[in-house]
Design an enzyme around this catalytic site. Structure first.
Site, PDB file in Angstrom:
ATOM      1  N   VAL A 121       3.813  -5.513   2.893  1.00  0.00           N
ATOM      2  CA  VAL A 121       3.484  -6.499   3.913  1.00  0.00           C
ATOM      3  C   VAL A 121       4.035  -7.854   3.499  1.00  0.00           C
ATOM      4  O   VAL A 121       3.787  -8.317   2.387  1.00  0.00           O
ATOM      5  CB  VAL A 121       1.958  -6.613   4.122  1.00  0.00           C
ATOM      6  CG1 VAL A 121       1.662  -7.554   5.289  1.00  0.00           C
ATOM      7  CG2 VAL A 121       1.349  -5.249   4.373  1.00  0.00           C
TER       8      VAL A 121
ATOM      9  N   GLY B 295       0.841  -1.177   0.000  1.00  0.00           N
ATOM     10  CA  GLY B 295       0.000   0.000   0.000  1.00  0.00           C
ATOM     11  C   GLY B 295       0.877   1.227   0.000  1.00  0.00           C
ATOM     12  O   GLY B 295       2.085   1.152  -0.225  1.00  0.00           O
TER      13      GLY B 295
ATOM     14  N   LYS C  81       5.292  -5.754   8.421  1.00  0.00           N
ATOM     15  CA  LYS C  81       5.052  -4.572   7.594  1.00  0.00           C
ATOM     16  C   LYS C  81       6.317  -3.722   7.581  1.00  0.00           C
ATOM     17  O   LYS C  81       6.784  -3.287   8.630  1.00  0.00           O
ATOM     18  CB  LYS C  81       3.878  -3.769   8.138  1.00  0.00           C
ATOM     19  CG  LYS C  81       3.758  -2.382   7.553  1.00  0.00           C
ATOM     20  CD  LYS C  81       3.460  -2.429   6.065  1.00  0.00           C
ATOM     21  CE  LYS C  81       3.365  -1.023   5.516  1.00  0.00           C
ATOM     22  NZ  LYS C  81       2.218  -0.302   6.043  1.00  0.00           N
TER      23      LYS C  81
ATOM     24  N   ASP D  72     -11.514   4.759  11.893  1.00  0.00           N
ATOM     25  CA  ASP D  72     -11.909   4.265  10.573  1.00  0.00           C
ATOM     26  C   ASP D  72     -12.449   2.843  10.663  1.00  0.00           C
ATOM     27  O   ASP D  72     -12.104   1.981   9.858  1.00  0.00           O
ATOM     28  CB  ASP D  72     -10.718   4.335   9.611  1.00  0.00           C
ATOM     29  CG  ASP D  72     -11.151   4.187   8.149  1.00  0.00           C
ATOM     30  OD1 ASP D  72     -12.316   4.498   7.841  1.00  0.00           O
ATOM     31  OD2 ASP D  72     -10.320   3.770   7.328  1.00  0.00           O
TER      32      ASP D  72
END
Length: 484
Positions: A33, A28, A47, A141
């Site tokens: 990852v 990302g 990560k 979130d």
């Protein structure tokens, strides 16, 4: 003296700390990852943050702070953060490895959750929030793609992402969250507390029970308006759960129950211990069986080397590790993170254009910097976005700004910043009252279409020959040359 380039997090190293990477699971905006093994041979999720982030002092400070807070979160219905460290220019974080589809995927494939699984889901997510809040962390979130359905019950992931995404984006004041699951105070730019997570819990439970978010879908502006001003649509919600969900969705955060009060009401007892609530969840849970092979949540992003990735359903929904991690950084709707320069056309003689391929809201996009030109006392930036996917994409909230020093510009490119590489000073687009010298972001970008944008900046030193271009949701393009 020549400096060695920073290590590439996309290349599996022989070892990071005491952990041995096995294969890459996904990537990302903030890093890669890896499935890895600890010294005892157990599988973990590793990560590795991108070197560009690890080189920033503010990000390193926030990384340590948020990782330490995440490590304090008890392992009740969450994916535990196991370790954090810095080595050879790499910042890394290790979390529990969890397999299982996310809630959104299961509902899309099999329909709403019912019976004991719905009860267990409501209790499990509330238990996770209780553990998160007791550690002094606010998720910010919570949404269906941040809830993994493991063999023993739901596991909440991604807590702490918003703070790290803010550090990565340079603290531009961008609102972090996913419209259908944001609280009214987030929409209005007010102080966000643990009560915002309770509102999101109500949205998640309503979605799980009915197959639709309580404030509907569609364009982000419409959803955000309904969140702030409309009553939730709860038709079809189990009548046993409806009163508690209605309380959780109160527009006033002070009137919402706490996570512990949710657990107590759901289980019909007072001060239920997290251990007891977790056991109640696992005892009544029936594992989900998705129609497609179970995907390993790894922080979102596209599948790598044919390995399917879940947790964020094809994107990094921002916004330290997703699914396999408790802090996956995902590029969620309105999750804003930095990405390294990648993809795009070959640059021209002056280094432009330069492009980048990424996903926002799960839609593959190509962002390209066309020119950075000095005109009189100002500097004008020209750039574009092409929809490389097969679905429409609405950029209305992606590039805007909301901060204490800038007006509330959601439907514009006011969040774009120029960064002086020598001083670190940032320049936002010129504003005059409610008018920004920048492009609006109205309309929908259809598959294959390209939209061009501009921003005008003043106050940039005439001595500057190149600047960084920082775009919310996209990240930093470093050393962009200025032409006359």
């Amino acid at each position: 003296m020549n400096r060695q380039p920073p290590p590439d997090p996309g290349v599996p190293p022989h070892r990071i700390g005491v952990y041995t990477p096995v294969r890459r699971l996904g990537e990302g905006g903030m890093g890669i990852v890896h499935l890895a093994r600890d010294p005892a041979g157990r599988q973990v999720a590793l990560k590795v943050m991108r070197p560009q982030l690890a080189a920033q002092e503010e990000f390193r400070r926030r990384f340590r702070k948020e990782a330490e807070a995440a490590q304090k979160v008890a392992r009740f219905c969450t994916a535990a953060v196991l370790d954090v460290g810095m080595e050879d220019g790499r910042a890394y974080l290790v979390t529990e490895y969890v397999e299982g589809p996310d809630l959104a995927t299961v509902i899309e494939e099999q329909g709403p959750v019912t019976g004991s699984n719905l009860d267990a889901l409501a209790v499990g997510v509330a238990t996770a929030l209780s553990a998160i809040h007791r550690a002094g962390v606010v998720h910010r979130d919570l949404k269906p793609s941040n809830i993994l359905l493991s063999p023993v019950g739901p596991r909440v992931i991604d807590f702490g992402i918003a703070q790290l995404a803010e550090a990565a984006s340079g603290d531009t004041g961008v609102v972090i969250g996913t419209p259908s699951y944001m609280s009214p105070e987030q929409v209005n730019g007010e102080r966000v507390t643990a009560a915002a997570d309770i509102f999101a819990w109500g949205c998640v439970v309503a979605y799980a029970a009915t197959g639709r978010p309580p404030f509907g879908g569609g364009a982000a502006p419409s959803v955000l308006y309904r969140v702030a001003h409309h009553a939730p649509h709860l038709d079809g919600l189990d009548e046993r759960l409806r009163p508690l969900v209605e309380r959780a969705l109160d527009k006033n955060p002070a009137r919402r129950p706490t996570a512990q009060q949710l657990i107590d009401r759901l289980l019909g007892q007072e001060e239920v211990a997290a251990e007891a609530a977790t056991k109640a969840v696992s005892d009544s849970w029936t594992p989900a069986r998705p129609r497609v092979p179970t995907r390993i949540a790894s922080g979102g992003g596209s599948p790598v080397d044919g390995s399917p990735v879940a947790g964020s359903r094809g994107r990094w929904t921002v916004p330290v590790l997703a699914a396999v991690t408790a802090l996956a950084v995902a590029a969620a709707v309105l999750s804003f993170v930095l990405r390294p320069d990648a993809g795009g056309r070959e640059p021209s003689g002056n280094g432009l254009p330069v492009g980048r391929d990424l996903r926002i809201d799960g839609i593959p996009l190509h962002v390209e910097i066309a020119s950075l030109t000095r005109k009189g006392q100002g500097v004008t930036l020209q750039w574009s976005v092409r929809n490389a996917g097969t679905d429409d994409w609405n950029p209305w909230t992606a590039f805007g700004s909301q901060s204490a020093t800038a007006p509330f510009y959601y439907n514009s490119t006011a969040g774009v910043m120029l960064v002086d590489p020598s001083s670190g000073r940032k320049y936002g687009p010129t504003t005059d009252g409610d008018t920004c010298s920048c492009s609006p972001t109205t309309g929908t970008l259809a598959p294959g279409d390209t939209e061009s944008y501009y921003s005008v900046f003043t106050g940039v030193p005439e001595s500057a020959e190149e600047l960084g271009v920082q775009i919310p949701s996209v990240g930093l393009f470093a050393n962009v040359p200025i032409s006359s």
